[in-house]
Enzyme design. Structure first.
Site, PDB file in Angstrom:
ATOM      1  N   LYS A 194      -7.368   0.581  11.105  1.00 21.85           N
ATOM      2  CA  LYS A 194      -6.835   0.230   9.782  1.00 21.85           C
ATOM      3  C   LYS A 194      -5.433   0.758   9.505  1.00 21.85           C
ATOM      4  O   LYS A 194      -4.743   0.257   8.607  1.00 21.85           O
ATOM      5  CB  LYS A 194      -7.781   0.761   8.685  1.00 21.85           C
TER       6      LYS A 194
ATOM      7  N   PRO B   1      -8.600   6.336  13.372  1.00 25.12           N
ATOM      8  CA  PRO B   1      -8.299   5.024  13.971  1.00 25.12           C
ATOM      9  C   PRO B   1      -9.529   4.202  14.374  1.00 25.12           C
ATOM     10  O   PRO B   1      -9.383   3.066  14.803  1.00 25.12           O
ATOM     11  CB  PRO B   1      -7.460   5.377  15.194  1.00 25.12           C
TER      12      PRO B   1
ATOM     13  N   TYR C 193     -13.605  -5.094   9.163  1.00 19.84           N
ATOM     14  CA  TYR C 193     -12.817  -4.942  10.391  1.00 19.84           C
ATOM     15  C   TYR C 193     -11.731  -6.021  10.490  1.00 19.84           C
ATOM     16  O   TYR C 193     -10.594  -5.752  10.865  1.00 19.84           O
ATOM     17  CB  TYR C 193     -13.757  -5.052  11.599  1.00 19.84           C
TER      18      TYR C 193
ATOM     19  N   HIS D  38      -9.253 -12.266  19.364  1.00 20.31           N
ATOM     20  CA  HIS D  38     -10.643 -11.879  19.630  1.00 20.31           C
ATOM     21  C   HIS D  38     -11.555 -12.318  18.487  1.00 20.31           C
ATOM     22  O   HIS D  38     -11.200 -12.189  17.313  1.00 20.31           O
ATOM     23  CB  HIS D  38     -10.749 -10.349  19.772  1.00 20.31           C
TER      24      HIS D  38
ATOM     25  N   TYR E 201     -16.998  -0.559  21.611  1.00 22.26           N
ATOM     26  CA  TYR E 201     -17.147   0.736  20.925  1.00 22.26           C
ATOM     27  C   TYR E 201     -18.476   1.331  21.392  1.00 22.26           C
ATOM     28  O   TYR E 201     -19.522   0.713  21.219  1.00 22.26           O
ATOM     29  CB  TYR E 201     -17.203   0.545  19.410  1.00 22.26           C
TER      30      TYR E 201
HETATM   31  P1  FAS Z   1       5.124   5.717  11.152  1.00 19.67           P
HETATM   32  O1  FAS Z   1       4.712   7.155  11.288  1.00 19.67           O
HETATM   33  O2  FAS Z   1       4.785   4.751  12.232  1.00 19.67           O
HETATM   34  O3  FAS Z   1       6.718   5.644  10.978  1.00 19.67           O
HETATM   35  C1  FAS Z   1       7.395   6.588  10.175  1.00 19.67           C
HETATM   36  C2  FAS Z   1       8.845   6.624  10.665  1.00 19.67           C
HETATM   37  O4  FAS Z   1       9.595   7.437   9.754  1.00 19.67           O
HETATM   38  C3  FAS Z   1       8.982   7.255  12.036  1.00 19.67           C
HETATM   39  O5  FAS Z   1       9.712   6.408  12.892  1.00 19.67           O
HETATM   40  C4  FAS Z   1       9.726   8.565  11.767  1.00 19.67           C
HETATM   41  O6  FAS Z   1      10.610   8.919  12.805  1.00 19.67           O
HETATM   42  C5  FAS Z   1      10.486   8.220  10.501  1.00 19.67           C
HETATM   43  N1  FAS Z   1      10.845   9.394   9.691  1.00 19.67           N
HETATM   44  C6  FAS Z   1      10.057  10.448   9.371  1.00 19.67           C
HETATM   45  N2  FAS Z   1      10.748  11.321   8.625  1.00 19.67           N
HETATM   46  C7  FAS Z   1      12.010  10.799   8.455  1.00 19.67           C
HETATM   47  C8  FAS Z   1      13.190  11.237   7.793  1.00 19.67           C
HETATM   48  N3  FAS Z   1      13.215  12.397   7.131  1.00 19.67           N
HETATM   49  N4  FAS Z   1      14.290  10.462   7.835  1.00 19.67           N
HETATM   50  C9  FAS Z   1      14.275   9.279   8.493  1.00 19.67           C
HETATM   51  N5  FAS Z   1      13.196   8.812   9.163  1.00 19.67           N
HETATM   52  C10 FAS Z   1      12.073   9.574   9.140  1.00 19.67           C
HETATM   53  N6  FAS Z   1      -3.557   3.029  13.757  1.00 19.67           N
HETATM   54  C11 FAS Z   1      -4.411   2.074  14.183  1.00 19.67           C
HETATM   55  O7  FAS Z   1      -4.675   1.138  13.437  1.00 19.67           O
HETATM   56  N7  FAS Z   1      -4.974   2.153  15.448  1.00 19.67           N
HETATM   57  C12 FAS Z   1      -4.667   3.178  16.319  1.00 19.67           C
HETATM   58  O8  FAS Z   1      -5.177   3.230  17.425  1.00 19.67           O
HETATM   59  C13 FAS Z   1      -3.764   4.178  15.917  1.00 19.67           C
HETATM   60  N8  FAS Z   1      -3.386   5.177  16.780  1.00 19.67           N
HETATM   61  C14 FAS Z   1      -2.501   6.150  16.348  1.00 19.67           C
HETATM   62  C15 FAS Z   1      -2.072   7.210  17.200  1.00 19.67           C
HETATM   63  C16 FAS Z   1      -1.185   8.204  16.745  1.00 19.67           C
HETATM   64  C17 FAS Z   1      -0.744   9.323  17.678  1.00 19.67           C
HETATM   65  C18 FAS Z   1      -0.721   8.169  15.416  1.00 19.67           C
HETATM   66  C19 FAS Z   1       0.182   9.277  14.880  1.00 19.67           C
HETATM   67  C20 FAS Z   1      -1.107   7.123  14.574  1.00 19.67           C
HETATM   68  C21 FAS Z   1      -1.986   6.100  15.044  1.00 19.67           C
HETATM   69  N9  FAS Z   1      -2.381   5.023  14.230  1.00 19.67           N
HETATM   70  C22 FAS Z   1      -3.236   4.057  14.623  1.00 19.67           C
HETATM   71  C23 FAS Z   1      -1.857   4.879  12.927  1.00 19.67           C
HETATM   72  C24 FAS Z   1      -0.459   4.300  13.064  1.00 19.67           C
HETATM   73  O9  FAS Z   1      -0.501   3.084  13.745  1.00 19.67           O
HETATM   74  C25 FAS Z   1       0.102   4.233  11.677  1.00 19.67           C
HETATM   75  O10 FAS Z   1      -0.823   3.700  10.744  1.00 19.67           O
HETATM   76  C26 FAS Z   1       1.385   3.457  11.610  1.00 19.67           C
HETATM   77  O11 FAS Z   1       2.277   4.013  12.552  1.00 19.67           O
HETATM   78  C27 FAS Z   1       1.896   3.557  10.179  1.00 19.67           C
HETATM   79  O12 FAS Z   1       3.189   3.087  10.169  1.00 19.67           O
HETATM   80  P2  FAS Z   1       4.300   3.745   9.197  1.00 19.67           P
HETATM   81  O13 FAS Z   1       3.689   3.954   7.872  1.00 19.67           O
HETATM   82  O14 FAS Z   1       5.493   2.909   9.379  1.00 19.67           O
HETATM   83  O15 FAS Z   1       4.534   5.227   9.754  1.00 19.67           O
HETATM   84  C1  PHB Z   2      -6.079   0.030  20.055  1.00 16.03           C
HETATM   85  O1  PHB Z   2      -6.096  -1.001  20.747  1.00 16.03           O
HETATM   86  O2  PHB Z   2      -5.162   0.886  20.136  1.00 16.03           O
HETATM   87  C2  PHB Z   2      -7.204   0.269  19.084  1.00 16.03           C
HETATM   88  C3  PHB Z   2      -8.113  -0.753  18.833  1.00 16.03           C
HETATM   89  C4  PHB Z   2      -9.146  -0.525  17.927  1.00 16.03           C
HETATM   90  C5  PHB Z   2      -9.252   0.710  17.313  1.00 16.03           C
HETATM   91  C6  PHB Z   2      -8.329   1.739  17.572  1.00 16.03           C
HETATM   92  C7  PHB Z   2      -7.305   1.507  18.474  1.00 16.03           C
HETATM   93  O3  PHB Z   2     -10.277   0.940  16.436  1.00 16.03           O
END
Ligand code: FAS
Ligand code: PHB
Length: 409
Positions: A315, A311, A403, A90, A219
């Site tokens: 980032k 989100p 962004y 994009h 947005y």
């Molecule tokens: P993660 O949380 O992805 O991974 C951590 C891992 O550690 C998990 O698999 C967990 O099971 C494991 N773990 C935890 N405790 C443990 C233990 N004691 N022993 C072993 N393993 C363990 N970011 C965006 O940019 N855009 C979005 O739209 C967006 N939507 C999101 C929606 C939700 C519901 C959440 C919670 C986050 C969202 N995020 C979004 C942010 C998300 O993408 C995170 O930034 C990303 O998952 C970060 O990755 P990790 O740091 O690897 O953490």
């Molecule tokens: C998504 O595609 O999940 C998404 C994209 C942009 C955002 C947040 C989530 O700012």
């Protein structure tokens, strides 16, 4: 004993690394998996311990938008093939408010940079497949319970797996275990400073089997609330609605979601929001959080274990990738030249980028989400800010360069 590299099952640690490795990684989310792959490419042994099973981590719906930096590092890690085939590139986003639509162009405002839509679930699948194909240790349903010895040069992870207690002796431990993991809690309390902000709203996110009603992300700020139209492919849409922080998915039947989205995306002209079957719904709270420092002794924090951003600025995943890019380089310098500069500078360098992303994410969130606590004057200030971003190339450049992702140091 059969050759573990021939097995399609997750490699058993007792087969590949009987209780000893260079870098112990807790968490098989994007941060842990990408770090492990970068270290493997640098010839540094690591073991990944993941509490959940493979299906869970590969299907947890989260992020979808990648900075150019993240695309580049996934390619460098050897995990870019499907991303290059299936990712959607994009060149801008649309801002919608007061029933008007304004496009912010990226390449012309951010040194040619673009963004890519490629779901976090797919990144996780690609990295897991790569790790197992290369016969590298990755244990699922392995719950890290304690990290000890982080002030020595032989830290140990105690974890539970396959019905038994195990220990993993390491040179370094990297907690990539997310916001609720044990890593951050393993730093001495006196050594940790945290900063946080809770927002008075959450996001209801849906996946829908319907082609996106837009070429690029929309947005929207409407007096009823924020809405975002994103996508996962040419056939699957990803959309979000601002809801109250204590709202529940049960309050949102499909028709109510589509009706509300239609209201908030309303715009002059003949634009139409296409509807389709909703296949996934979830509500995510909105918070900003930073833990400092991101290192204590031989323990490092990366990704959501150290920071959470709302989100709106897309980032979270990109910050996690930036952290582990820095850390993989630093660990490679240590093992190849016993140069500790990168390790010693990791926390300061990572946090400088974290705070830039925190500011940008807070700026996008407050500008686009009506806050029930705001008075009418404040609401008008944010609309004026939106109007400025939509009509001034100087203001739009702020959005575009943050962004699409500022260059990694
Ligand atoms: P993660 O949380 O992805 O991974 C951590 C891992 O550690 C998990 O698999 C967990 O099971 C494991 N773990 C935890 N405790 C443990 C233990 N004691 N022993 C072993 N393993 C363990 N970011 C965006 O940019 N855009 C979005 O739209 C967006 N939507 C999101 C929606 C939700 C519901 C959440 C919670 C986050 C969202 N995020 C979004 C942010 C998300 O993408 C995170 O930034 C990303 O998952 C970060 O990755 P990790 O740091 O690897 O953490
Ligand atoms: C998504 O595609 O999940 C998404 C994209 C942009 C955002 C947040 C989530 O700012």
């Amino acid at each position: 004993m059969t050759d573990p590299s021939l097995s399609t099952e997750p490699i058993s640690i007792s087969a590949l690394a009987p209780g000893r490795t260079r870098v112990g990684i807790i968490g098989a989310g994007p941060a842990g998996l990408l770090l492990a792959q970068l270290l493997h490419r640098a010839g540094v042994d690591a073991v990944v311990l993941e509490a959940r099973d493979r299906t869970y981590v590969e299907h947890r719906q989260r992020a979808g938008l990648l900075e150019q930096n993240t695309v580049d590092v996934l390619r460098a890690a050897g995990a870019g093939a499907r991303l290059d085939r299936e990712g959607l590139i994009h060149d801008g986003v649309e801002l919608r408010f007061d029933r008007r639509s304004h496009r912010v162009d990226f390449p012309s405002l951010a040194d040619g940079r673009r963004v890519t839509i490629y779901a976090q679930t797919e990144i996780v699948k690609d990295l897991i497949a790569l790790r197992l194909e290369e016969g590298q240790p990755l244990l699922f349903e392995a719950v890290a319970q304690e990290i000890v010895g982080i002030d020595t040069d032989q830290p140990v992870i105690r974890y539970f797996h396959a019905g038994a207690e195990h220990t993993l002796d390491c040179d370094f431990v990297v907690a990539c275990d997310g916001f609720h993991g044990i890593g951050r809690q393993s730093l001495p309390e006196h050594a940790l400073t945290t900063y946080s902000r809770e927002y008075p709203f959450a996001w209801l996110g849906i996946l829908a089997e319907v082609p996106p009603s837009c070429e690029e992300l929309i947005y929207a700020r409407h007096e009823r609330g924020f809405a975002l139209h994103s996508m996962r492919s040419e056939h699957v849409s990803r959309l979000y609605l601002q809801v109250a922080p204590d709202d529940e998915v049960e309050n949102w039947p499909d028709d109510r979601i589509w009706d509300e989205l239609e209201l908030r995306f309303a715009v002059e002209g003949d634009w139409k929001l296409e509807r389709g079957p909703i296949t996934e719904k979830s509500i995510t709270p909105m918070r900003s959080f930073v833990a400092e420092p991101m290192r204590h002794g031989r323990l490092f924090l990366a990704g959501d274990a150290a920071h959470i951003v709302p989100p709106t600025g897309a980032k979270g995943l990109n910050l996690a990738a930036a952290d582990v890019t820095l850390l993989a380089r630093a660990l490679d310098d240590w093992y190849s030249r016993t140069d500790a500069t990168g390790l010693d500078r990791y926390s300061d360098r990572a946090l400088r980028r974290v705070w830039r992303a925190q500011h940008f994410s807070n700026w996008m969130t407050t500008m686009l989400h009506p806050d029930p606590r705001d008075d009418a004057f404040t609401a008008r200030l944010y609309l004026s800010q939106l109007d400025y971003v939509a009509t001034s190339s100087a203001a739009a450049a702020t959005l575009a360069e943050n962004y699409t992702g500022l260059p990694l140091e």
